[in-house]
Design an enzyme around this catalytic site. Structure first.
Site, PDB file in Angstrom:
ATOM      1  N   GLY A 167       0.826  -1.215   0.000  1.00  0.00           N
ATOM      2  CA  GLY A 167       0.000   0.000   0.000  1.00  0.00           C
ATOM      3  C   GLY A 167       0.848   1.248   0.000  1.00  0.00           C
ATOM      4  O   GLY A 167       1.707   1.449  -0.861  1.00  0.00           O
ATOM      5  N   GLY A 168       0.619   2.101   1.021  1.00  0.00           N
ATOM      6  CA  GLY A 168       1.336   3.375   1.105  1.00  0.00           C
ATOM      7  C   GLY A 168       2.840   3.199   1.187  1.00  0.00           C
ATOM      8  O   GLY A 168       3.595   4.106   0.831  1.00  0.00           O
ATOM      9  N   GLY A 402      17.732  10.117 -34.937  1.00  0.00           N
ATOM     10  CA  GLY A 402      17.299  10.755 -33.694  1.00  0.00           C
ATOM     11  C   GLY A 402      18.124  10.275 -32.516  1.00  0.00           C
ATOM     12  O   GLY A 402      18.359  11.025 -31.556  1.00  0.00           O
ATOM     13  N   ALA A 403      18.581   9.030 -32.583  1.00  0.00           N
ATOM     14  CA  ALA A 403      19.361   8.497 -31.462  1.00  0.00           C
ATOM     15  C   ALA A 403      20.716   9.187 -31.382  1.00  0.00           C
ATOM     16  O   ALA A 403      21.272   9.366 -30.295  1.00  0.00           O
ATOM     17  CB  ALA A 403      19.532   6.992 -31.601  1.00  0.00           C
TER      18      ALA A 403
HETATM   19  C1  HXC Z   1      -2.114  -3.012  11.159  1.00  0.00           C
HETATM   20  C2  HXC Z   1      -0.903  -4.823  10.447  1.00  0.00           C
HETATM   21  C3  HXC Z   1      -0.907  -4.333   9.125  1.00  0.00           C
HETATM   22  C4  HXC Z   1      -1.593  -3.093   8.887  1.00  0.00           C
HETATM   23  C5  HXC Z   1       0.191  -6.169   9.143  1.00  0.00           C
HETATM   24  N1  HXC Z   1      -0.227  -5.965  10.417  1.00  0.00           N
HETATM   25  N2  HXC Z   1      -0.235  -5.199   8.335  1.00  0.00           N
HETATM   26  N3  HXC Z   1      -1.488  -4.166  11.450  1.00  0.00           N
HETATM   27  N4  HXC Z   1      -2.181  -2.493   9.936  1.00  0.00           N
HETATM   28  N5  HXC Z   1      -1.628  -2.553   7.678  1.00  0.00           N
HETATM   29  C6  HXC Z   1       0.040  -6.801  11.578  1.00  0.00           C
HETATM   30  C7  HXC Z   1      -0.702  -8.120  11.518  1.00  0.00           C
HETATM   31  O1  HXC Z   1      -2.002  -7.982  12.024  1.00  0.00           O
HETATM   32  C8  HXC Z   1       0.153  -8.961  12.432  1.00  0.00           C
HETATM   33  O2  HXC Z   1      -0.153  -8.651  13.776  1.00  0.00           O
HETATM   34  C9  HXC Z   1       1.555  -8.443  12.175  1.00  0.00           C
HETATM   35  O3  HXC Z   1       1.395  -7.151  11.594  1.00  0.00           O
HETATM   36  C10 HXC Z   1       2.336  -9.300  11.198  1.00  0.00           C
HETATM   37  O4  HXC Z   1       1.525  -9.538  10.037  1.00  0.00           O
HETATM   38  P1  HXC Z   1       1.328 -10.978   9.383  1.00  0.00           P
HETATM   39  O5  HXC Z   1       0.214 -10.874   8.453  1.00  0.00           O
HETATM   40  O6  HXC Z   1       1.264 -12.018  10.474  1.00  0.00           O
HETATM   41  O7  HXC Z   1       2.726 -11.141   8.642  1.00  0.00           O
HETATM   42  P2  HXC Z   1       3.015 -11.763   7.211  1.00  0.00           P
HETATM   43  O8  HXC Z   1       2.347 -13.076   7.072  1.00  0.00           O
HETATM   44  O9  HXC Z   1       4.495 -11.709   7.048  1.00  0.00           O
HETATM   45  O10 HXC Z   1       2.326 -10.792   6.154  1.00  0.00           O
HETATM   46  C11 HXC Z   1       2.740  -9.439   6.038  1.00  0.00           C
HETATM   47  C12 HXC Z   1       1.786  -8.648   5.126  1.00  0.00           C
HETATM   48  C13 HXC Z   1       0.334  -8.826   5.583  1.00  0.00           C
HETATM   49  C14 HXC Z   1       1.954  -9.156   3.673  1.00  0.00           C
HETATM   50  C15 HXC Z   1       2.237  -7.199   5.151  1.00  0.00           C
HETATM   51  O11 HXC Z   1       0.296  -8.551   7.000  1.00  0.00           O
HETATM   52  C16 HXC Z   1      -0.602  -7.915   4.908  1.00  0.00           C
HETATM   53  O12 HXC Z   1      -1.040  -8.205   3.789  1.00  0.00           O
HETATM   54  N6  HXC Z   1      -0.948  -6.810   5.602  1.00  0.00           N
HETATM   55  C17 HXC Z   1      -1.933  -5.873   5.108  1.00  0.00           C
HETATM   56  C18 HXC Z   1      -1.386  -5.061   3.954  1.00  0.00           C
HETATM   57  C19 HXC Z   1      -2.323  -3.974   3.585  1.00  0.00           C
HETATM   58  O13 HXC Z   1      -3.317  -4.201   2.903  1.00  0.00           O
HETATM   59  N7  HXC Z   1      -2.055  -2.760   4.122  1.00  0.00           N
HETATM   60  C20 HXC Z   1      -2.872  -1.603   3.971  1.00  0.00           C
HETATM   61  C21 HXC Z   1      -2.529  -1.007   2.633  1.00  0.00           C
HETATM   62  S1  HXC Z   1      -3.498   0.405   2.279  1.00  0.00           S
HETATM   63  P3  HXC Z   1      -0.124  -9.736  14.947  1.00  0.00           P
HETATM   64  O14 HXC Z   1      -0.526  -8.981  16.159  1.00  0.00           O
HETATM   65  O15 HXC Z   1      -1.063 -10.801  14.533  1.00  0.00           O
HETATM   66  O16 HXC Z   1       1.298 -10.216  14.950  1.00  0.00           O
HETATM   67  C22 HXC Z   1      -2.448   1.655   2.434  1.00  0.00           C
HETATM   68  C23 HXC Z   1      -3.075   2.926   2.058  1.00  0.00           C
HETATM   69  C24 HXC Z   1      -2.104   4.012   1.792  1.00  0.00           C
HETATM   70  O17 HXC Z   1      -1.335   1.517   2.783  1.00  0.00           O
HETATM   71  C25 HXC Z   1      -2.212   4.479   0.404  1.00  0.00           C
HETATM   72  C26 HXC Z   1      -1.411   5.683   0.172  1.00  0.00           C
HETATM   73  C27 HXC Z   1      -1.336   6.038  -1.294  1.00  0.00           C
END
Ligand code: HXC
Length: 512
Positions: A167-168, A402-403
């Site tokens: 994401g961000g 051109g190149a």
């Molecule tokens: C809060 C989060 C989090 C998030 C992960 N965690 N992403 N907590 N907000 N965005 C937490 C999980 O709940 C977990 O907590 C711990 O971090 C580790 O994550 P896991 O999933 O167990 O790890 P892994 O299997 O390695 O996977 C990592 C990951 C996955 C691929 C990053 O967590 C994931 O897909 N996260 C969400 C990604 C996402 O969609 N983010 C938002 C994007 S939108 P616990 O307590 O269980 O250990 C965005 C908008 C901005 O960013 C746009 C700007 C232009």
């Protein structure tokens, strides 16, 4: 009384330094990843890192457990004795996700780096916007993007992706100057494989969608890939050694490592006698730079153009060169984008540009035209024209159409233009030129193929050489190839005090 206060400090320090706790640290190691603090130790000179905002936690109104540091470690230290600022996401705390306070920490650091004019390094291992903090997380990213833009062209920004960057967490790296990804660990995507599956019913793995190889070779998001985290930190240090602290300074000088007058009698032999045979331009580059050391940028992306850093008599230079062993060195969309961005970086940071030319032209075809070769190809012209750093060009082989103009020609205000006696400078290559200007003769000839060969030979002798351009002063000097290094160094040294201005404006409007 004092003792208690000191003890409190150390208790808090320990709590902050334990990140998300032992279990999460073990999980991080089990994934083959180092922790944020281990990464800082690898990156910075020993005993130089000063962490700031160590005790920041997320605010009361946000949900969930509070952690000191709030998922990102920020601070300043030294690399090779030079000041740098770094923000390093801590995946053990809520997956390194960015909440309101983490966002504020990063922005505060960026402001400080800008104020003192020092490079900014980001190490990303993050799940993106912290879901629990909603719009405040988005707010944080917005502010980071704004400061990435303020810093752009003022202080160098380098990002390493060592873990998920979701994401961000991808757009900020994309706005920095260089992205390094660690193989099989770094992953960058705007929407992950689950979303892709849901929306498009496509099955794609994390690695295929946004792994290091994908971004280094297909999308061009990654400028470097490293085999592991150790190599990644070394790469950051190497890169920094070629670039200045900020746009008002010069890159570090590394004197006395190679003879500026070194001649290379075998350089000419790298170029095949047959102009249609391939060869590796990197051999020419390594023969002319100090001690043969060349740090290639975007090695796996748009391989028909080579860009990277070297030194000439101790001074950093940015090298841009066609690669005849890939697509014959023709310019296309990706190579134009790649070189234009590199040239703009060099220009922003006072790094002279050395261009080596051997290109048959812009790549023809419907695919290139429909995808915008006109729009993208012109960025290369724009970038060369706009650059006011010293520009030195050496044509070693083909320079057609051109190149020829695009690759640092005199008209784009290159300062010194050399050519080898093997240079072929013309509007079109001999065969293509003959089919157009002798169409009637070829039609009437009883042996068109033999006639074409004969005419092409005559054309090559007459036009495909550097002397017509040299007669017109478009080539400054035709040099013996073995003297390429001393000639480039002398040109660079003559340009040390170069001053060139452009009309005042808010900013140009590069054809993005
Ligand atoms: C809060 C989060 C989090 C998030 C992960 N965690 N992403 N907590 N907000 N965005 C937490 C999980 O709940 C977990 O907590 C711990 O971090 C580790 O994550 P896991 O999933 O167990 O790890 P892994 O299997 O390695 O996977 C990592 C990951 C996955 C691929 C990053 O967590 C994931 O897909 N996260 C969400 C990604 C996402 O969609 N983010 C938002 C994007 S939108 P616990 O307590 O269980 O250990 C965005 C908008 C901005 O960013 C746009 C700007 C232009």
């Amino acid at each position: 009384m004092h003792e208690e206060k000191i003890k409190r400090l150390y208790d808090l320090k320990r709590a902050s330094e334990s990140g998300g706790g032992e279990e999460k640290i073990a999980a991080q190691h089990a994934k083959g990843k180092l922790t944020a603090r281990e990464r800082i130790d690898l990156l910075m000179d020993p005993m130089t890192f000063v962490e700031i905002d160590k005790y920041v936690t997320h605010r009361g109104e946000s949900e969930g457990q509070k952690y000191h540091g709030d998922g990102v470690i920020t601070g300043f230290g030294r690399i090779g004795g030079r000041l740098v600022f770094a923000y390093v996401y801590d995946f053990t705390i809520l997956g390194g996700s960015l909440g309101e306070m983490a966002g504020r920490k990063v922005v505060k650091l960026m402001e400080q780096a800008l104020k003192v004019g020092a490079p900014l390094i980001g190490i990303i291992d993050s799940g993106g916007a912290r879901i629990q903090e909603g719009v405040l997380s988005l707010d944080g990213y917005g502010d980071i993007f704004y400061h990435n833009t303020l810093a752009s062209g003022s202080i160098p920004q380098i990002t390493a992706s060592i873990g998920p960057c979701a994401g961000g967490a991808v757009y900020s790296p994309a706005m920095t100057d260089f992205v390094i990804m660690v193989e099989n660990v770094g992953q960058m995507f705007v929407t992950g494989p689950e979303v892709v599956k849901e929306v498009l019913s496509q099955d794609v793995s994390f690695e295929e969608l946004g792994g290091a190889r994908t971004h280094a070779s297909k999308s061009g998001v990654a400028h470097f890939i490293a085999k592991n985290e150790f190599e990644c930190m070394d790469e950051i240090k190497k890169l920094l050694s070629y670039i200045p602290q900020n746009n008002t300074e010069e890159p570090p000088l590394v004197e006395g490592i190679d003879d500026p007058n070194r001649i290379e009698p075998n350089l000419i032999n790298i170029l095949p006698e047959n102009p249609y045979q391939q060869y590796d331009m990197k051999k020419i580059i390594s023969s002319i730079v100090d001690t043969g050391e060349f740090l290639e940028v975007h090695e796996l992306f748009a391989e028909n153009i080579i860009v990277g850093f070297g030194r000439m008599n101790g001074r950093s230079v940015g090298i841009v060169a066609n690669q005849p062993s890939y697509l014959a060195g023709a310019l296309d969309i990706n190579s134009s984008n790649k070189a234009a961005r590199f040239i703009r970086f060099c220009d922003a940071y006072n790094i002279p540009i050395v261009t080596l030319v051997d290109t048959p032209g812009y790549l023809p075809g419907a695919d290139q035209e429909h995808n915008g070769i006109i729009r993208h190809g012109s960025k290369l012209l724009y970038a060369y024209c706009e650059a006011t750093v010293p520009k030195i060009t050496c044509i070693v082989g083909k320079a057609y159409g051109g190149a020829y103009i695009a690759m640092g020609s005199k008209n784009l205000r290159s300062d010194i233009n050399y050519a080898w006696p093997t240079a072929e400078i013309a509007v079109l290559g001999p065969e293509a030129a003959i089919t157009i200007i002798h169409r009637k003769d070829l039609k009437q000839s009883p042996d068109a193929s033999a006639t074409k060969k004969k005419l092409a030979k005559e054309f090559r002798n007459k036009f495909a050489n550097p002397y017509i351009a040299a007669e017109k002063g478009i080539i400054d000097v035709v040099i013996d190839p073995m003297e390429t290094r001393p000639f480039i160094i002398r040109a660079l040294e003559s340009l040390i005090n170069k001053r060139e201005t452009r009309p005042p404006k808010k900013h140009g409007n590069i054809n993005l």
